[in-house]
Design a protein around this motif. Sequence first.
Motif: not given
Length: 369
Positions: A43-44, A334-338, A353-358, A363-367
């Motif tokens: 995860i990154s 469970a994984l800690r979100l970067p 497979g990249v999640a867009l999170l606010a 806004v973060w792009a998390v693989s």
Amino acid sequence: MANYDAAQKNKRNSWYLLLAAVVVLLVLIAYLIGQLGGGSGSISGKKLRCIASQDVTVFGDRVLYYDGSTLFCLSSSGSELWKQSVGSGADFRASDKQVVVWSGNQVQILDRNGRSTYNDRISDNVQFAVVGSKYVAIVSGDNVSPTLTIKDLDGSLVDSESNNYTDLVILDCGFFGNGEYLWTTSLDVYGAVPETTLHTYKVGQMNTGDVSLGEPITYAVIYSGNYLNVINTRQLRQYNYRGTLNSTGTMLVYGWQLVSSTVTSGDPYLLFAPELQTDAAGTFSELRLLHGTSDSRYSLPDTCVGAAILGKRLYAFSGNSLYRADLNEQRFTALRLPVSGTVTDYLGITSDGVALLACGTDVWAVSLP
């Protein structure tokens, strides 16, 4: 001598037991680290330059956002791929490879590379538009009794329909069947009770079907396995392209809100969260997955702000953690979100497979692993 050998044997056994205990402890620690997110694995995360209020939208394996005058396209890693000036007060919708943008009565169609294939005015102001792989559907005119116009991706007129929508409001529409068919949902605002109607069309030909969906408001239509899966606040029903009901595909979903879906060659995977939880606080701690006759429930380790299905895996996002589980399992990893800060919203997931999170306005792009 016998006592000495016995003592040595006991000593060796003690060492073996100690070594076995150490191995078990190490395995347990590794397991707990995996379960509780002590390691990030693959995860990154990367902070994007857009902010959450700029209509951040998934565009296949890319990301679109609108800053009030310009539409930008980024790679899922945050690099700018193209930009297009579209003026103020614009809105847009995207498929995997095309974008339709409108403002007033101005309509523009863009391809994957930001090249404009059509940019012109139509006779009435646009309410909204939807783009498919071959055509664009434009809903224009007054809110009640609007006109539905179909154009190809170069802007040539293919079809127009208004008679079917007299005294109705068009709620939504979408293309299906390799982009050759169109569905619409519309609401009768003058009836004794609000009634929703589903229309289906073969683009360029006459109406292929219409069906009354009743009083509950339809909010999602998903085409998968030759059926339109029509979801309202009460139930899931399946219809073919002529609007004929598949009686075996009906299921009660009262109290549940669709949050994600994945289409297949057969029944889709439909992911729901409890409606009261999603409405009241924007968070939830339970999920329900429907696939054909299969009906699975999941209890999340923490309250989450969003969830999604990618391939055969389920993902849920809490304020600081990612929860992951295969669809045929009930155990979450469970994984800690970067990310910096607390995740407040889930905006979508790209095809790679990249999640867009606010996180607030960021806004973060998390693989996803």
